[in-house]
Design a protein around this motif. Structure first.
Motif, PDB file in Angstrom:
ATOM      1  N   LEU B 141     -10.385  10.747   3.459  1.00 10.16           N
ATOM      2  CA  LEU B 141     -11.534   9.758   2.710  1.00 10.16           C
ATOM      3  C   LEU B 141     -10.714   9.604   0.997  1.00 10.16           C
ATOM      4  CD1 LEU B 141     -14.988  11.653   3.409  1.00 10.16           C
ATOM      5  CD2 LEU B 141     -14.143   9.330   4.223  1.00 10.16           C
ATOM      6  N   SER B 142      -9.861   9.881   0.870  1.00  7.06           N
ATOM      7  CA  SER B 142     -10.022   9.743  -0.656  1.00  7.06           C
ATOM      8  C   SER B 142      -7.608   8.713  -0.434  1.00  7.06           C
ATOM      9  CB  SER B 142      -8.106  11.058  -1.513  1.00  7.06           C
ATOM     10  OG  SER B 142      -9.576  11.676  -1.748  1.00  7.06           O
ATOM     11  N   ILE B 143      -7.939   8.310   0.310  1.00  9.54           N
ATOM     12  CA  ILE B 143      -6.539   6.793  -0.003  1.00  9.54           C
ATOM     13  C   ILE B 143      -7.224   5.783   0.320  1.00  9.54           C
ATOM     14  CG2 ILE B 143      -4.840   6.180   1.620  1.00  9.54           C
ATOM     15  CD1 ILE B 143      -4.876   8.323   3.225  1.00  9.54           C
ATOM     16  N   PRO B 144      -6.418   4.907  -0.179  1.00  9.26           N
ATOM     17  CA  PRO B 144      -7.624   3.559  -0.496  1.00  9.26           C
ATOM     18  C   PRO B 144      -7.064   2.794   0.198  1.00  9.26           C
ATOM     19  CG  PRO B 144      -5.810   4.272  -2.371  1.00  9.26           C
ATOM     20  CD  PRO B 144      -5.728   5.357  -1.957  1.00  9.26           C
ATOM     21  N   THR B 145      -8.235   2.369   0.667  1.00 11.44           N
ATOM     22  CA  THR B 145      -7.774   1.924   2.382  1.00 11.44           C
ATOM     23  C   THR B 145      -6.406   0.490   1.723  1.00 11.44           C
ATOM     24  OG1 THR B 145      -9.704   1.620   2.494  1.00 11.44           O
ATOM     25  CG2 THR B 145      -8.949   0.135   4.276  1.00 11.44           C
ATOM     26  N   PHE B 146      -6.778  -0.002   1.016  1.00 19.84           N
ATOM     27  CA  PHE B 146      -5.684  -1.700   0.708  1.00 19.84           C
ATOM     28  C   PHE B 146      -4.486  -0.454   0.539  1.00 19.84           C
ATOM     29  CE2 PHE B 146      -6.561  -0.085  -3.675  1.00 19.84           C
ATOM     30  CZ  PHE B 146      -5.737   0.072  -4.014  1.00 19.84           C
ATOM     31  N   TRP B 147      -4.240   0.433  -0.313  1.00 25.39           N
ATOM     32  CA  TRP B 147      -2.969   0.900  -0.135  1.00 25.39           C
ATOM     33  C   TRP B 147      -1.998   1.481   1.118  1.00 25.39           C
ATOM     34  CZ3 TRP B 147      -1.056   6.350  -0.287  1.00 25.39           C
ATOM     35  CH2 TRP B 147       0.855   6.572   0.083  1.00 25.39           C
ATOM     36  N   LEU B 150      -0.814  -1.212   3.169  1.00 25.43           N
ATOM     37  CA  LEU B 150       0.219  -1.705   2.716  1.00 25.43           C
ATOM     38  C   LEU B 150       1.497  -0.886   3.561  1.00 25.43           C
ATOM     39  CD1 LEU B 150      -0.237  -1.949  -1.423  1.00 25.43           C
ATOM     40  CD2 LEU B 150      -0.119  -4.018   0.730  1.00 25.43           C
ATOM     41  N   GLY B 255     -14.710  -1.247   3.690  1.00 29.57           N
ATOM     42  CA  GLY B 255     -13.400  -1.840   3.664  1.00 29.57           C
ATOM     43  C   GLY B 255     -12.932  -2.541   4.774  1.00 29.57           C
ATOM     44  N   VAL B 258     -11.174  -5.643   1.945  1.00 25.88           N
ATOM     45  CA  VAL B 258     -10.448  -5.115   1.156  1.00 25.88           C
ATOM     46  C   VAL B 258      -8.741  -4.857   2.253  1.00 25.88           C
ATOM     47  CG1 VAL B 258      -9.257  -2.703   0.309  1.00 25.88           C
ATOM     48  CG2 VAL B 258     -10.913  -3.836  -0.144  1.00 25.88           C
TER      49      VAL B 258
END
Lengths: 292, 316
Positions: B141-147, B150, B255, B258
């Motif tokens: 839940l803490s990981i940015p989806t866009f990252w 990538l 989500g 993104v």
């Protein structure tokens, strides 16, 4: 606190049951350590590092991590990533924190009024909460950020504007269940004003859930800032933020993957820490709630 | 049931009205308001702008303008795109399929994996599996989806070359397999957060059910643990998940926005960003309203489904 007699207060704060329970929560402690470390690094770090975050060195473009004194490498302009990361952290953490304060204030205010007044005022306020929740927050933040001139303060306000609903819901439910309790009735009998009862008698009793929700809101706000800045509508360069450091990273993904990896891990670390702390606080303050 | 249905419909209608008021407020925050498009034209004088405002009824009081706007929305007239003059609803419709495909497949992944993790976590409570699932969910839940996207592109398309790095299909090859090949990575990326949410809720829903009397009865009857789980626990635990699926809609849509950006996926999220870039406000507004309406309707449908399956809800 309220006029209610509290159970015999412990002599020292660390003997408090909640504090002891929090201290036993291993994940929460990890979170506290990580956040303390990050905050300290962001506040003091830029002075300790050999490079300035704005110093452009075109001969050292795209240096991979651990070349010379560029511990985390350099970006497409040859700026030191470690220095930028810490400067960006100041902005991102500050935006996250301020957005939390703002949205908690708004959420608590709406929640208390809706919960205590009930009736059509309460219903109208809670429908407004539902309506705001119907918009995907990223859509709303992006649209507002694109319409209003983005500055760090504006971004903070916009993020707060789209994340106060959770607190409002929690507080409303809490207040509604406390409304008919004896100490509130006693307050009414004593002729205390409505706002005194709402904010001085009831609200302190809803503090546990509010604190937990506020902690999780910091995590959310940091993530939202990262999303918007990554997409180019948040914090604007040259001001660095964790999100906008990732902004150009995709086009250099093949040749300079550290541009993407370093800020991403930092964001994940910060957000995870707040989520861990929130989880620990939930256990410590005995807040029953959603499983997430 | 009829009372329940009417009640829910009525509530949703009120909600939609408030949603539209928020939308209208945002619309009026656009610098230059609905005239923004014309104000950019250097050939336009202030007098021209005033005349246009008069023609478009912008000098009327705001409530009147709002009602007018709402009526036109209800009739399907959502304005035309500044960019190519196509009606907004048509523009959205063109991008709807791609987004629904992405959301659908990622939700399917999330439900499958999340349900499994949740049930296992509940039946093996406080095991190493349960702890890692709990921690894993919080990290996810803490990981940015866009990252995450990538990193996924870096590992699976740039380094390993297993999947394409973006787009919905290769031009000139519109086979189903080609679509699927392009779909794998973005839908896994988008499902990460939902796996986390779903597994946590599934775990607690299973725990709620697992100690109830009818489950004990089933065990006492001598059913195997597997049959007890499949027949008595899972079905009942999945019920609240329908509501959850409805509630998760806005976050999945967000989500998707993104994810689509990172994977150049031609859906509504990309459309939204492109329109922002072109200051194509009618489309931006249209998408904002469309996503909110989708959410309200999604929640309504979820509630109706739950009520149809579970008679206890209808009464309450």
């Amino acid at each position: 606190m309220s006029t209610l007699a509290l159970p015999a207060a412990p002599a020292r704060w660390w003997q408090n049951r909640a504090v002891r329970r929090f201290a036993r929560h291993r994940l929460a402690l990890i979170g506290v350590v990580m956040i303390t470390f990050l905050t300290f690094a962001c506040v003091a770090g830029p002075w300790l590092l050999p490079y300035d975050s704005l110093f452009i060195d075109l001969r050292a473009r795209f240096s991979p991590p651990l070349t010379g004194q560029h511990y985390l490498g350099t970006d497409p302009l040859g700026r030191d990533i470690a220095a930028r990361l810490l400067m960006a952290g100041r902005i991102s953490l500050l935006v996250g924190f301020c957005a939390m304060v703002l949205s908690t204030l708004v959420g608590a205010l709406v929640g208390v009024i809706a919960g205590y007044r009930g009736g059509w005022i309460g219903a109208a306020l809670m429908r407004m909460v539902d309506a705001f929740l119907a918009f995907p927050s990223i859509f709303l933040v992006l649209a507002l950020a694109a319409l209003l001139k983005p500055s760090p303060i504006m971004i903070t306000v916009i993020i707060a504007l789209t994340s106060w609903m959770e607190v409002a819901r929690i507080v409303e439910a809490e207040v509604r269940s406390l409304r008919e309790r004896e100490f509130v009735q006693a307050g009414r009998m004593l002729g205390l004003s409505r706002s005194h009862i709402m904010f001085r008698e009831i609200l302190p009793n809803a503090m546990g859930p509010i604190i937990v929700a506020a902690t999780l809101t910091v995590a959310r706000a940091i993530l939202l800032e990262a999303y918007v800045s990554f997409l180019g509508y948040g914090i604007q360069p040259p001001l660095p933020s964790w999100g906008n450091m990732l902004n150009g990273a995709q086009q250099y993904l093949a040749s300079a993957p550290w541009l993407a990896i370093v800020p991403g891990i930092t964001i994940t670390m910060a957000v995870t820490s707040f989520n861990f702390i929130g989880d620990g606080l939930r256990d410590a303050l005995d807040v029953r709630s959603d499983p997430v | 049931m009829l009372v329940f249905l009417l009640n829910r419909l009525w509530q949703s209608a009120i909600l939609l009205v408030i949603v539209s008021i928020i939308g209208f407020t945002v619309l009026n925050m656009i610098p230059g308001g609905p005239l923004a498009q014309y104000a950019l034209d250097p050939g336009m004088t202030q007098a021209d702008l005033d005349r246009l405002a008069e023609q478009m009824g912008l000098n009327r009081p705001l409530p009147v303008q709002y009602l007018d706007w709402l009526l036109r929305m209800l009739q399907g007239d959502w304005g035309t795109s500044f960019r190519d003059g196509v009606p907004v609803l048509q523009v959205i419709q063109r991008h709807l399929f791609a987004t629904l495909l992405l959301m659908g497949s990622s939700t399917a992944i999330a439900i499958a994996i999340g349900t499994w993790i949740g049930i296992r976590g509940a039946t093996h409570r406080y095991s190493i599996f349960d702890y890692s699932a709990t921690i894993g969910a919080m990290v996810a839940l803490s990981i940015p989806t866009f990252w995450f996207g990538l990193v996924g592109i870096y590992v699976f398309s740039l380094r390993l070359g297993w999947v394409p790095a973006g787009n919905m299909y290769t031009i000139g090859n519109e086979s189903v397999l080609n679509y699927l090949h392009h779909l794998i990575l973005p839908s896994i990326v988008l499902s990460l957060v939902n796996v986390a949410v779903w597994s946590r809720y599934m775990r607690s829903a299973t725990l709620d059910v697992i100690n109830q009397d009818f489950v004990k009865t089933a065990r006492a009857k001598g059913l195997t643990e597997r049959r007890v789980l499949m027949k008595h626990v899972v079905g009942n635990a999945l019920l609240p998940m329908i509501t959850l699926a409805g509630m998760q809609l806005p976050s999945i849509l967000g989500g998707a926005l993104v994810t689509e950006t990172v994977f150049t996926w031609p859906g509504m999220g990309r459309l939204f960003l492109d329109s922002l870039g072109y200051s194509d406000y009618p489309v931006v507004m249209g998408l904002l309203m469309f996503s909110a309406i989708l959410t309200v309707l999604g929640n309504l449908i979820a509630d109706i489904v739950v009520a149809t399956v579970d008679p206890r809800i209808r009464v309450g």
